[in-house]
Design a protein around this motif. Structure first.
Motif, PDB file in Angstrom:
ATOM      1  N   MET A  68     -17.471  -7.253  -3.949  1.00  0.00           N
ATOM      2  CA  MET A  68     -16.835  -8.462  -4.453  1.00  0.00           C
ATOM      3  C   MET A  68     -15.585  -8.801  -3.619  1.00  0.00           C
ATOM      4  O   MET A  68     -15.283  -9.983  -3.395  1.00  0.00           O
ATOM      5  N   CYS A  69     -14.905  -7.775  -3.136  1.00  0.00           N
ATOM      6  CA  CYS A  69     -13.755  -8.033  -2.251  1.00  0.00           C
ATOM      7  C   CYS A  69     -14.222  -8.708  -0.977  1.00  0.00           C
ATOM      8  O   CYS A  69     -13.570  -9.643  -0.463  1.00  0.00           O
TER       9      CYS A  69
ATOM     10  N   MET B 158      -5.239 -18.366  10.883  1.00  0.00           N
ATOM     11  CA  MET B 158      -6.410 -17.475  10.812  1.00  0.00           C
ATOM     12  C   MET B 158      -5.970 -16.033  10.636  1.00  0.00           C
ATOM     13  O   MET B 158      -6.558 -15.284   9.851  1.00  0.00           O
ATOM     14  N   LEU B 159      -4.903 -15.627  11.389  1.00  0.00           N
ATOM     15  CA  LEU B 159      -4.424 -14.253  11.274  1.00  0.00           C
ATOM     16  C   LEU B 159      -3.871 -13.993   9.874  1.00  0.00           C
ATOM     17  O   LEU B 159      -4.099 -12.934   9.280  1.00  0.00           O
ATOM     18  N   GLY B 160      -3.179 -14.994   9.352  1.00  0.00           N
ATOM     19  CA  GLY B 160      -2.654 -14.837   8.004  1.00  0.00           C
ATOM     20  C   GLY B 160      -3.778 -14.670   6.981  1.00  0.00           C
ATOM     21  O   GLY B 160      -3.708 -13.836   6.071  1.00  0.00           O
ATOM     22  N   ALA B 161      -4.809 -15.504   7.159  1.00  0.00           N
ATOM     23  CA  ALA B 161      -5.948 -15.376   6.239  1.00  0.00           C
ATOM     24  C   ALA B 161      -6.598 -14.012   6.364  1.00  0.00           C
ATOM     25  O   ALA B 161      -6.950 -13.361   5.376  1.00  0.00           O
ATOM     26  N   PHE B 162      -6.712 -13.510   7.606  1.00  0.00           N
ATOM     27  CA  PHE B 162      -7.339 -12.210   7.851  1.00  0.00           C
ATOM     28  C   PHE B 162      -6.522 -11.089   7.201  1.00  0.00           C
ATOM     29  O   PHE B 162      -7.060 -10.214   6.517  1.00  0.00           O
TER      30      PHE B 162
ATOM     31  N   SER C 201      -5.476  -7.026   3.171  1.00  0.00           N
ATOM     32  CA  SER C 201      -4.477  -6.451   2.259  1.00  0.00           C
ATOM     33  C   SER C 201      -4.971  -6.505   0.813  1.00  0.00           C
ATOM     34  O   SER C 201      -4.845  -5.537   0.054  1.00  0.00           O
ATOM     35  N   PHE C 202      -5.513  -7.648   0.468  1.00  0.00           N
ATOM     36  CA  PHE C 202      -6.008  -7.805  -0.918  1.00  0.00           C
ATOM     37  C   PHE C 202      -7.079  -6.765  -1.233  1.00  0.00           C
ATOM     38  O   PHE C 202      -7.042  -6.077  -2.246  1.00  0.00           O
ATOM     39  N   SER C 203      -8.035  -6.595  -0.333  1.00  0.00           N
ATOM     40  CA  SER C 203      -9.149  -5.654  -0.558  1.00  0.00           C
ATOM     41  C   SER C 203      -8.645  -4.224  -0.620  1.00  0.00           C
ATOM     42  O   SER C 203      -9.032  -3.446  -1.502  1.00  0.00           O
ATOM     43  N   ILE C 204      -7.740  -3.855   0.337  1.00  0.00           N
ATOM     44  CA  ILE C 204      -7.241  -2.467   0.362  1.00  0.00           C
ATOM     45  C   ILE C 204      -6.451  -2.156  -0.905  1.00  0.00           C
ATOM     46  O   ILE C 204      -6.640  -1.110  -1.533  1.00  0.00           O
ATOM     47  N   ILE C 205      -5.531  -3.084  -1.263  1.00  0.00           N
ATOM     48  CA  ILE C 205      -4.699  -2.846  -2.455  1.00  0.00           C
ATOM     49  C   ILE C 205      -5.583  -2.764  -3.708  1.00  0.00           C
ATOM     50  O   ILE C 205      -5.412  -1.883  -4.558  1.00  0.00           O
ATOM     51  N   PHE C 206      -6.549  -3.659  -3.785  1.00  0.00           N
ATOM     52  CA  PHE C 206      -7.403  -3.701  -4.967  1.00  0.00           C
ATOM     53  C   PHE C 206      -8.216  -2.416  -5.106  1.00  0.00           C
ATOM     54  O   PHE C 206      -8.291  -1.784  -6.173  1.00  0.00           O
ATOM     55  N   LEU C 207      -8.807  -1.963  -3.994  1.00  0.00           N
ATOM     56  CA  LEU C 207      -9.622  -0.744  -4.028  1.00  0.00           C
ATOM     57  C   LEU C 207      -8.755   0.499  -4.258  1.00  0.00           C
ATOM     58  O   LEU C 207      -9.175   1.450  -4.933  1.00  0.00           O
ATOM     59  N   LEU C 208      -7.571   0.505  -3.709  1.00  0.00           N
ATOM     60  CA  LEU C 208      -6.668   1.640  -3.903  1.00  0.00           C
ATOM     61  C   LEU C 208      -6.253   1.764  -5.357  1.00  0.00           C
ATOM     62  O   LEU C 208      -6.185   2.864  -5.900  1.00  0.00           O
ATOM     63  N   ILE C 209      -5.959   0.612  -5.961  1.00  0.00           N
ATOM     64  CA  ILE C 209      -5.595   0.638  -7.391  1.00  0.00           C
ATOM     65  C   ILE C 209      -6.747   1.212  -8.216  1.00  0.00           C
ATOM     66  O   ILE C 209      -6.551   2.047  -9.105  1.00  0.00           O
ATOM     67  N   ILE C 210      -7.947   0.777  -7.905  1.00  0.00           N
ATOM     68  CA  ILE C 210      -9.117   1.281  -8.659  1.00  0.00           C
ATOM     69  C   ILE C 210      -9.285   2.777  -8.456  1.00  0.00           C
ATOM     70  O   ILE C 210      -9.557   3.535  -9.385  1.00  0.00           O
ATOM     71  N   THR C 211      -9.047   3.232  -7.209  1.00  0.00           N
ATOM     72  CA  THR C 211      -9.191   4.664  -6.905  1.00  0.00           C
ATOM     73  C   THR C 211      -8.175   5.491  -7.677  1.00  0.00           C
ATOM     74  O   THR C 211      -8.472   6.567  -8.189  1.00  0.00           O
TER      75      THR C 211
ATOM     76  N   LEU D  25     -17.090   0.458   4.970  1.00  0.00           N
ATOM     77  CA  LEU D  25     -18.221  -0.456   4.731  1.00  0.00           C
ATOM     78  C   LEU D  25     -17.741  -1.902   4.685  1.00  0.00           C
ATOM     79  O   LEU D  25     -18.408  -2.809   5.218  1.00  0.00           O
ATOM     80  N   TYR D  26     -16.579  -2.108   4.089  1.00  0.00           N
ATOM     81  CA  TYR D  26     -16.031  -3.460   3.994  1.00  0.00           C
ATOM     82  C   TYR D  26     -15.768  -4.018   5.384  1.00  0.00           C
ATOM     83  O   TYR D  26     -16.145  -5.153   5.696  1.00  0.00           O
ATOM     84  N   LEU D  27     -15.093  -3.204   6.251  1.00  0.00           N
ATOM     85  CA  LEU D  27     -14.770  -3.676   7.597  1.00  0.00           C
ATOM     86  C   LEU D  27     -16.045  -3.884   8.436  1.00  0.00           C
ATOM     87  O   LEU D  27     -16.128  -4.828   9.227  1.00  0.00           O
TER      88      LEU D  27
END
Length: 472
Positions: free
Chosen positions: A11-12, A47-51, A56-66, A83-85
């Motif tokens: 989903m991320c 584009m870099l900002g969006a990237f 950041s959003f995906s890493i923070i979100f997955l880390l919180i879940i972990t 896998l995400y990357l």
């Protein structure tokens, strides 16, 4: 829980892809904001900002879940990041290819390069940190192993108790099953015994029935043989008696005959010794008519025919006897006396009132005997004598119903107007016409009778209605 974690990582990626899609849409829809010298320019910062935002959003979100989840470890976290990357890199390549094909340019070169670099760094970091993760995991695993050992011991104890109970239940179930099988086997044995007993009983009944049928058949055959023997003896005895009767009849002047048919009360057809049919006219008797072509059936005619048929079918030997004088009449009928065994059918018919004495010609051997039998019926007023005036006593035959009432008057007038001569003299009625009371008187004057043209002819004397009275 791991499946849920991977689903959230996916989903991320979807959210990141939507961010990029929004960016590209804004870029190529609002072209003026990105135009320079009439051409679209790449907004690298945006584009870099969006990237960076997506990563950041995906890493923070997955880390919180972990961190929150007790079932998801750091190893699972790094696997999700890799896998995400990887998926992001593949998607970026496909998007760049599509852009180049459509707009003949590639705005994703730097993004693809950065994604690949980040993927390689992450993969290396994952490899380095995997050992430490495994070490900590081993320590935690050891602690958990102790706990699990204790838990296993408890579980084994509980399991042993459960297995013991299970074995007890299985043993009880086996015993019940064994008892059920024993009962079933016992029931089957009892059923088999019943069936065997029924079969033996049926077989015994069958044998008894066969024996009974055989016995009955033998008895029936024995009875049949005995019956046939008796019938044969009876037939031989009857044959002997018949031969004896025929022999006695020949010695006594009687001729044996066999019945063919009864015509009426005084006429019979028989077979002679040669098997030829001869017609018989019974002597000295007369019965009422039943088959005369010109006269109706007269009273007591059927009774006389039936009685004669009954006598002749009694089974005894039939025989005939001729008298002196002519043997046949002008109809070629044999003038005979007929006997059934030793019984004269003439006397039986006269005595029972079914016949009268009549047609007295030269054959008069048994005339007195016949008159005596006739007198018995007269005295008893039976049969033909039960009807007043029915018998024509002044002549031959019988009076019809119309004649019956006037018979007495005719007889009285006849006696007053005629003179009788016992010596055969002619009686003269008023007017000089010849008159005879019966055929005896007429035959004394006219031995051959008279025709219907003769003055002395009377229809009552023409018994056979052939227009000839008192013929011999």
């Amino acid at each position: 829980m791991l499946v849920l974690f991977l689903f959230l990582a996916f989903m991320c990626f979807v959210v990141s892809y939507l961010v990029f899609s929004f960016y590209l849409h804004a870029k190529y829809t609002d072209k003026e904001a990105y135009m320079e010298k009439g051409q679209l320019v790449d907004d690298k910062k945006t584009m870099l900002g969006a990237f960076i935002f997506c990563i950041s959003f995906s890493i923070i979100f997955l880390l919180i879940i972990t961190m929150v989840s007790s079932t998801v470890g750091m190893q699972d976290f790094w696997v999700a990041i890799v896998l995400y990357l990887l998926v992001s890199y593949i998607t970026s390549l496909l998007t760049a290819r599509q852009q180049k094909k459509k707009y003949q340019r590639n705005d994703f070169k730097r993004l693809n390069r950065n994604s690949l670099i980040l993927l390689i760094i992450t993969f290396i970091f994952f490899g380095v940190t995997d050992d430490s993760i495994e070490t900590s995991s081993s320590e935690s695993t050891a602690g958990e192993a102790v706990e699990q050992t204790e838990e296993v011991d408890e579980e084994e104890t509980d399991q042993a108790a459960i297995e013991k109970e299970k074995k007890a239940e299985e043993k009880a179930a086996a015993e019940r099953e064994k008892e059920a099988e024993a009962e079933k086997e016992k029931a089957e044995q009892e059923q088999a015994a019943k069936e065997q007993a029924a079969k033996e009983k049926a077989e015994k009944e069958k044998q008894e029935r066969i024996a009974q049928e055989k016995k009955e058949k033998e008895q029936a055959e024995k009875e049949k043989a005995e019956k046939e023997r008796l019938e044969k003896e009876k037939a031989e005895q009857e044959k002997a008696e018949k031969a004896k009767a025929e022999e006695e009849a020949k010695q006594s002047g009687l001729i044996p005959v066999t019945l063919y048919r009864v015509v009426d009360g005084d006429t019979v057809d028989v077979f002679d010794e040669n098997g030829e049919v001869i017609k018989l006219r019974l002597l000295l008797i007369d019965t009422p008519e039943t088959v005369h072509p010109r006269k109706p059936v007269e009273p007591f005619g059927p009774e006389a025919s039936a009685r004669l048929t009954e006598l002749l079918n009694s089974g005894e030997q039939l025989s005939i006897e001729y008298d002196d004088g002519a043997k046949t009449d002008h109809y070629d009928r044999h003038l005979v006396y007929l006997y059934v065994g030793d019984t004269s059918v003439h006397e039986v018919l006269l005595e029972e009132g079914l016949a009268r004495v009549g047609y007295i010609y030269e054959q008069q051997r048994y005339l007195d005997d016949f008159r005596a039998k006739e007198q018995i019926a007269k005295d008893q007023q039976i049969g033909i004598w039960s009807l007043p005036g029915y018998v024509n006593e002044a002549g031959e035959g019988f009076n019809s119903e119309s004649e019956t009432e006037s018979t007495v008057e005719n007889e009285s007038s006849t006696s007053n107007n005629s003179q009788t001569s016992g010596s055969g003299e002619v009686n003269t009625a008023p007017g000089g016409v010849e008159f005879f009371n019966n055929c005896t008187e007429l035959n004394a004057v006219y031995p051959d009778g008279v025709s219907s043209a003769h003055a002395a002819y009377q229809s009552k004397m023409d018994r056979d209605k052939d227009n000839w009275a008192c013929e011999k």
